[in-house]
Write a protein that holds these residues in place. Structure first.
Motif, mmCIF file in Angstrom:
data_model
loop_
_atom_site.group_PDB
_atom_site.id
_atom_site.type_symbol
_atom_site.label_atom_id
_atom_site.label_comp_id
_atom_site.label_asym_id
_atom_site.label_seq_id
_atom_site.Cartn_x
_atom_site.Cartn_y
_atom_site.Cartn_z
ATOM 1 N N LYS A 118 0.837 -1.201 0.000
ATOM 2 C CA LYS A 118 0.000 0.000 0.000
ATOM 3 C C LYS A 118 0.868 1.245 0.000
ATOM 4 N N PRO A 119 0.428 2.343 -0.611
ATOM 5 C CA PRO A 119 -0.778 2.457 -1.423
ATOM 6 C C PRO A 119 -0.511 2.009 -2.862
ATOM 7 N N ARG A 120 -1.578 1.918 -3.648
ATOM 8 C CA ARG A 120 -1.405 1.632 -5.070
ATOM 9 C C ARG A 120 -0.675 2.800 -5.711
ATOM 10 N N PRO A 122 0.231 5.604 -8.213
ATOM 11 C CA PRO A 122 -0.528 6.297 -9.268
ATOM 12 C C PRO A 122 0.101 6.101 -10.639
ATOM 13 N N PHE A 123 1.358 5.636 -10.691
ATOM 14 C CA PHE A 123 2.052 5.490 -11.974
ATOM 15 C C PHE A 123 1.810 4.142 -12.644
ATOM 16 N N ARG A 125 -1.274 2.453 -12.247
ATOM 17 C CA ARG A 125 -2.682 2.074 -12.140
ATOM 18 C C ARG A 125 -3.232 1.512 -13.439
ATOM 19 N N TYR A 127 -0.943 -0.010 -15.586
ATOM 20 C CA TYR A 127 0.165 -0.827 -16.096
ATOM 21 C C TYR A 127 0.529 -2.025 -15.226
ATOM 22 N N LYS A 178 10.231 -7.599 -7.847
ATOM 23 C CA LYS A 178 10.965 -6.340 -8.076
ATOM 24 C C LYS A 178 10.783 -5.439 -6.870
ATOM 25 N N GLU A 180 12.071 -2.542 -6.083
ATOM 26 C CA GLU A 180 11.953 -1.101 -6.342
ATOM 27 C C GLU A 180 10.499 -0.670 -6.553
ATOM 28 N N TYR A 240 0.969 -8.254 -20.468
ATOM 29 C CA TYR A 240 1.771 -7.778 -21.604
ATOM 30 C C TYR A 240 2.112 -8.941 -22.523
#
Lengths: 247, 247
Positions: A118-120, A122-123, A125, A127, A178, A180, A240
């Motif tokens: 958390k949180p989701r 914003p970059f 959402r 992808y 991942k 990061e 993807y």
């Protein structure tokens, strides 16, 4: 006529999938519009397969016949810059007229991204899928190899699919973490995948990682050929199409 | 009244910047709307500084006064889930009433992403600047340390800024190359930055890397205090406010 093969990438967020349809923006329609303008003649394209609304591609393959030969980089640059910004044309090559982007597929690789914690972001959402619940990665790693090999994947195919032969061979089923971006990245490689198959496999694996299904249950689910036994269908934004290989 | 400090992230694509303004969607307005609803009372927030339209934040800091104390995770969760999806609330803490998100900033870190090569990725068109021309990374690496230290940065400030004191101290100016995404990632850390300063620094560094300006020219540009001598302003979509530190 000269046949070209192209490798394309697209952000699936604002497309109603790959395949042309009435009254909806699709990848196929945008590329055909551009090629038709370039050739001053109606051109149709063929993809390696459909992708659903919201699903992305890093390496979708298409082919099309163009009325006259063009230098490859000119063709790539023209297509890339004249299609909308959510489509990129990575590579164009001339192929034999026997080449077909769908019929001759040998192997496809998909990735599926899941953001945990958390949180989701914003970059991501659009992808990555989002799963803010407890996950025990070891359980997912224990279950993944059970997908390998040749099986009838009826239990992992969305009901309503019209395809009769549901036997597919999976060569790779793996996951990496991942740190990061706090994401699980699944990779599935096989000779082909059924309708929504990867999203159902991921939905089932998340259920296993979240302790709501036993980590040894995949073989029995496959054997039962019953969609109701597998987990839910994961959201499209994490998926993807990464690579398509031919002989 | 209880004062709270919050760390927030936002995707700047669909915002006309951070700061509230008439007839335009801004980050400040969205958060104030949510807090006002939560408190049933008009609440104002203060950010560590503005960000321009299209600029993103990974760690913007705000503060606000709330009429009564709330458990921190409840406050964080409420704000995070009730604000739109392009805003995320990462952390909330209670602070002394002397805390101020703008006046007490000690250090800010920004990142700037530039995608090189062809074609432009459809996935980073809103999240990285794009520079498809030749870049000699060694020239950029040679020029970067010349920004370090305390200087009058008039030459790297957009004209029209009303700030009188243009002296700032830069502690870090570095770049890394990300092979996987074909991106340069710049990091700038300092006690503060002028209006569009990082975007002008990056525009100048790209001109140097592209052989259109000498790699030793930064000190003379700084000394001249003339915006016309620096390079162009890089596009906002590559810029991220990464971290804000206080004493």
């Amino acid at each position: 006529m000269v046949r070209y093969k192209a490798i394309i990438a697209y952000d699936g967020t604002n497309f109603h999938g790959f395949q042309r349809q009435q009254n909806a923006r699709t990848v196929q329609e945008e590329i055909e519009k551009t090629l038709t303008k370039m050739a001053s003649k109606r051109i149709e394209i063929h993809g390696s397969g459909r992708t659903d609304a919201g699903v992305h591609a890093l390496g979708q393959v298409i082919h099309f016949d163009f009325p006259y030969p063009r230098p490859l980089e000119k063709m790539r640059f023209g297509l890339d810059t004249q299609t909308p910004e959510d489509i990129a044309v990575i590579e164009v090559e001339e192929v034999d007229e026997a080449f077909h982007a769908r019929y001759l597929v040998k192997e496809k690789t998909y990735q599926f991204r899941v953001q945990l914690g958390k949180p989701r972001s914003p970059f991501t959402r659009f992808y990555a899928s989002y799963f803010p619940y407890d996950i025990e990665l070891a359980k997912i790693e224990r279950a993944l190899p059970d997908f390998l090999g040749t099986h009838d994947f009826t239990s992992f195919c969305a009901s309503g699919s019209s395809i009769e032969d549901k036997v597919r061979t999976i060569y790779e089923a793996s996951v990496t973490w991942k740190e990061e971006t706090q994401e699980l990245v699944f990779t599935f490689r096989g000779d082909g995948f059924l309708y929504k198959m990867i999203r159902i496999m991921v939905g089932t694996l998340l259920k296993i990682g979240n302790h709501r299904m036993d980590e040894t249950s995949i073989p029995a689910i496959i054997a039962a050929k019953d969609r109701n036994l597998a987990g839910p269908t994961a959201h499209p934004e994490g998926l993807y199409l990464k690579e398509v290989k031919y002989d």
